[in-house]
Write a protein that holds these residues in place. Structure first.
Motif, short mmCIF file in Angstrom:
data_model
loop_
_atom_site.label_atom_id
_atom_site.label_comp_id
_atom_site.label_asym_id
_atom_site.label_seq_id
_atom_site.Cartn_x
_atom_site.Cartn_y
_atom_site.Cartn_z
N TYR A 171 -88.78 13.15 -33.85
CA TYR A 171 -88.78 11.69 -33.87
C TYR A 171 -90.02 11.10 -33.23
O TYR A 171 -90.74 11.74 -32.49
CB TYR A 171 -87.51 11.12 -33.25
CG TYR A 171 -86.97 11.85 -32.02
CD1 TYR A 171 -87.30 11.43 -30.74
CD2 TYR A 171 -86.11 12.94 -32.17
CE1 TYR A 171 -86.78 12.07 -29.63
CE2 TYR A 171 -85.60 13.59 -31.06
CZ TYR A 171 -85.94 13.16 -29.79
OH TYR A 171 -85.45 13.80 -28.68
N SER A 172 -90.23 9.81 -33.55
CA SER A 172 -91.45 9.14 -33.09
C SER A 172 -91.21 7.64 -32.98
O SER A 172 -90.09 7.22 -32.68
CB SER A 172 -92.61 9.45 -34.05
OG SER A 172 -93.84 8.96 -33.55
N ARG A 173 -92.24 6.85 -33.30
CA ARG A 173 -92.18 5.40 -33.06
C ARG A 173 -91.20 4.66 -33.96
O ARG A 173 -90.91 3.48 -33.73
CB ARG A 173 -93.57 4.79 -33.23
CG ARG A 173 -94.43 4.96 -31.98
CD ARG A 173 -95.54 3.92 -31.90
NE ARG A 173 -96.12 3.90 -30.57
CZ ARG A 173 -97.41 4.12 -30.31
NH1 ARG A 173 -98.24 4.40 -31.29
NH2 ARG A 173 -97.85 4.07 -29.07
N GLU A 174 -90.67 5.34 -34.99
CA GLU A 174 -89.67 4.67 -35.82
C GLU A 174 -88.42 4.32 -35.02
O GLU A 174 -87.61 3.48 -35.43
CB GLU A 174 -89.30 5.53 -37.03
CG GLU A 174 -88.51 6.79 -36.72
CD GLU A 174 -89.38 7.97 -36.31
OE1 GLU A 174 -88.82 9.06 -36.06
OE2 GLU A 174 -90.62 7.81 -36.23
N LEU A 175 -88.24 4.93 -33.83
CA LEU A 175 -87.09 4.62 -32.97
C LEU A 175 -87.25 3.30 -32.22
O LEU A 175 -86.27 2.77 -31.71
CB LEU A 175 -86.88 5.74 -31.94
CG LEU A 175 -86.58 7.15 -32.43
CD1 LEU A 175 -86.42 8.09 -31.23
CD2 LEU A 175 -85.32 7.17 -33.29
N VAL A 176 -88.46 2.80 -32.10
CA VAL A 176 -88.75 1.65 -31.24
C VAL A 176 -87.88 0.45 -31.63
O VAL A 176 -87.80 0.08 -32.81
CB VAL A 176 -90.24 1.28 -31.30
CG1 VAL A 176 -90.51 -0.07 -30.64
CG2 VAL A 176 -91.07 2.37 -30.62
N ASN A 177 -87.22 -0.15 -30.62
CA ASN A 177 -86.38 -1.33 -30.86
C ASN A 177 -86.81 -2.54 -30.05
O ASN A 177 -86.14 -3.57 -30.05
CB ASN A 177 -84.91 -0.99 -30.58
CG ASN A 177 -84.68 -0.57 -29.13
OD1 ASN A 177 -85.47 -0.88 -28.23
ND2 ASN A 177 -83.58 0.14 -28.88
N GLY A 178 -87.93 -2.41 -29.34
CA GLY A 178 -88.46 -3.54 -28.58
C GLY A 178 -87.80 -3.77 -27.24
O GLY A 178 -88.18 -4.69 -26.51
#
Length: 486
Positions: free
Chosen positions: A308-315
Motif C-alpha cells: 500500500y501507498s498514498r492511495e490510503l491518505v484520507n487527510g
C-alpha cells in the motif's frame, strides 16, 4: 561556531588528526587501539579499533561539548532546520525519553497515541507522568493502527487543558503520518509542547516528495533514528529541539542517563552521515523512492499481496504516507506477516524488518540494489505459489484499544504477583507484553488484561512472533497488580 559548512565533519576530522599524532595511550579503553585484544581487532579491523577512544581535549566531551562535538551538533541542527541538535548514543529510545522527561514531571499529563514505542511508556515509568492516550483509528482491512485524528486530539486537549505536551509518531512503523503541522498549532494555542517520535522519519528532511519533517512544521522536539534511514551506525540517533526549548535543561536531562564514555565510533558515524544527507540527500532518496515504487508495482502485480501507498491518505488519521516504506499486506495469501517473514528468512535468505499478524515491512534504503528488489519480488511470488492457504480463521486486528486503570509508574512499582497467563483476565498488568519489532506494547503497566488481548497473545505466539517484555521470558506467566480483578 567556526566558519564551517556542510562539507565539514568536525568529529571525523578531529579523529583523523589524533591518529596522525601517534599518541601513546595511558587512558581507557583498555584494548589500547586494539593491541590488547587481537581477536577483536581481527574481527573489526585496526581502523575501527584505532578510533575507539575516550574523551580528551582535542576530541571534546559529549557530556559537556564545547568544540568539535558542539560544532558537529550545530551542523546537524542546520541540516535539519532545528535550533539545536544533540548526538544521542543510546538510540532513539534515549531521545524519546529525553523529550518526555524534559516536558513532564511527576503528575503531569501528556497526550499521546497508544501505539507508541515502549520507550515512551518507559519514560512515564521514570518520571511519573500520566498518559492521556488517543486510541488510534484502525484500518480493519489491513489490520493496522493509523495516525491520530485531529478531532480526537482536540477533544483530549479540551478535556485536559493542563497537559504539558502532545506526542506524535511521524511516521508510524507502517509509514502513516498524522497532520503534524495542525497538531503543533493546536499544542501551542494551549501552551503545550509538540514532541515527535521520528524514529522512522530521518529522510523526511531531505526530499520534497516525502512527508514534512516535524521540525519544519512547528514541532518543539523531534527524536530521529539516524541509523535507520540516515545510514549511521546502529544505536546512533539525534534529538532536535526548537527555539522555545531550553538547550541547557535538555542537556541536563540527557546527562541523567547517558553514558559519560561516549562512543566516538557512533558519534563519527552521525557526523559523516549528516554530511552525506546534507550534500546528497535528495539524490539518495530519489533512488530509494524509485526502487520502492518499482517493488510496490511488481508485488501488487503478483496477486493477493497488497503493497500500500498514498492511495490510503484520507487527510486526517492518514494525513500523509511515507512512500519509501514497503509495507505489504499478506493475509490475503492466507499467511500471517510473521509467517511470510519466517519463510523469506529460512527458505530464501532474505531478512525483512518485521512481520506481524497481517503485514511485513521490507526496509529499503540507499544500500539496496535493483537485483535485491528482484530477488524479494521473486521470493514473494514463489511463496504465494507454494504456501498459499485459506485465510478463514485468521485474526484481523493488529491493535487492540486498551483500558487504562492507572498510570504506568504506579502499576510498575506496585505490589505484584505472578499468575499463569490464562488466569490473568480481568486483572491489571504490571509489566509489558509486545511483539518486537515493532516494540509497540500489546499490554503496558496499568492496563486491564482482557480475553481479547489474551487471545491475541496466544495467536501471535502460535504464529511465531517474537514476544518480549515480561519478567517470565517464556510468557507463560504475567505479573499483575496485587488485589486487582476478582
Amino acid at each position: 561556531m567556526k566558519n564551517l559548512s556542510q562539507e565539514s565533519a568536525p568529529i571525523l576530522e578531529a579523529l583523523e588528526k589524533m591518529k596522525r599524532l601517534r599518541l601513546v595511550p595511558f587512558d581507557v579503553p583498555g584494548h589500547k587501539r586494539g593491541r590488547g585484544n587481537p581477536e577483536l581487532t581481527e574481527f573489526l579491523g585496526e581502523k575501527c579499533l584505532s578510533v575507539d577512544v575516550n574523551s580528551m581535549k582535542m576530541l571534546d566531551n559529549l557530556c559537556h561539548p564545547v568544540s568539535v562535538i558542539r560544532e558537529a551538533e550545530q551542523l546537524a541542527a542546520e541540516a535539519f532546520g532545528a535550533a539545536h541538535a544533540f548526538f544521542m548514543i543510546g538510540g532513539t529510545t534515549s531521545a524519546v525519553q529525553t523529550m518526555i522527561l524534559t516536558a513532564c514531571k511527576r503528575g503531569d499529563k501528556i497526550i499521546m497515541p497508544r501505539n507508541v514505542h515502549r520507550s515512551a511508556i518507559n519514560a512515564l515509568i521514570l518520571c511519573g507522568a500520566t498518559p492521556i492516550y488517543i486510541d488510534p483509528e484502525m484500518d480493519k482491512s489491513l489490520g493496522i493502527s493509523l495516525g491520530m485524528s485531529y478531532r480526537a486530539v482536540e477533544e483530549a486537549v479540551k478535556a485536559n487543558p493542563d497537559a504539558k505536551a502532545i506526542l506524535v509518531n511521524n511516521p508510524t512503523y507502517y509509514g502513516i503520518c498524522s497532520n503534524v503541522e495542525a497538531l503543533a498549532k493546536l499544542a501551542h494555542e494551549h501552551g503545550m509542547l509538540l514532541l515527535a517520535d521520528e524514529a522512522h522519519g530521518t529522510h523526511f528532511y531531505f526530499h520534497d516528495k516525502l512527508p514534512a519533517g516535524a521540525m519544519t512544521v512547528g514541532a518543539d522536539m523531534a527524536a530521529l533514528s539516524m541509523h535507520k534511514s540516515g545510514g549511521s551506525l546502529t544505536q546512533s540517533s539525534m534529538l532536535l529541539i526548537g527555539p522555545n526549548v531550553s538547550e541547557g535543561y535538555v542537556h541536563q536531562i540527557i546527562n541523567l542517563t547517558q553514558t559519560t564514555s561516549g562512543s566516538y565510533l557512533l558519534m563519527a558515524s552521525l557526523d559523516i552521515s549528516r554530511r552525506n544527507l546534507a550534500l546528497r540527500g535528495k539524490e539518495i532518496f530519489d533512488k530509494v523512492i524509485e526502487m520502492v515504487e518499482y517493488a510496490r508495482e511488481e508485488i501488487n502485480a503478483i496477486g493477493d499481496y497488497y503493497a500500500y501507498s498514498r492511495e490510503l491518505v484520507n487527510g486526517d488519521s492518514i494525513y500523509d504516507f511515507d512512500i519509501t516504506k514497503l509495507s505489504i499486506f499478506t493475509r490475503s495469501v492466507g499467511l500471517a506477516g510473521i509467517e511470510v517473514y519466517d519463510l523469506l528468512r529460512d527458505e530464501y535468505d532474505i531478512q525483512t524488518e518485521f512481520g506481524d499478524i497481517a503485514n511485513i515491512l521490507a526496509y529499503i534504503s540507499v544500500g539496496d540494489r535493483p537485483k535485491d528488489i528482484e530477488r524479494l519480488v521473486a521470493a514473494l511470488s514463489e511463496i504465494r505459489r507454494n504456501y498459499r492457504k485459506d485465510r478463514s480463521g485468521m485474526l484481523e486486528a493488529e491493535y487492540i484499544n486498551p483500558q487504562v486503570c492507572c498510570p504506568p509508574q504506579e502499576a510498575f512499582y506496585a505490589p505484584k504477583r505472578s499468575l499463569p497467563i490464562a488466569d490473568t483476565a480481568g486483572k491489571v498488568c504490571s509489566e509489558f507484553v509486545m511483539c518486537y519489532p515493532p516494540g509497540i506494547p500489546i499490554l503496558a503497566p496499568g492496563e486491564l488484561i482482557t480475553p481479547q488481548i489474551l487471545e491475541y497473545i496466544r495467536y501471535a505466539k502460535k504464529k511465531g512472533c517474537s514476544m518480549t517484555g515480561p519478567e517470565d521470558m517464556d510468557i507463560e506467566h504475567l505479573n499483575v497488580m496485587e488485589g486487582s480483578g476478582k
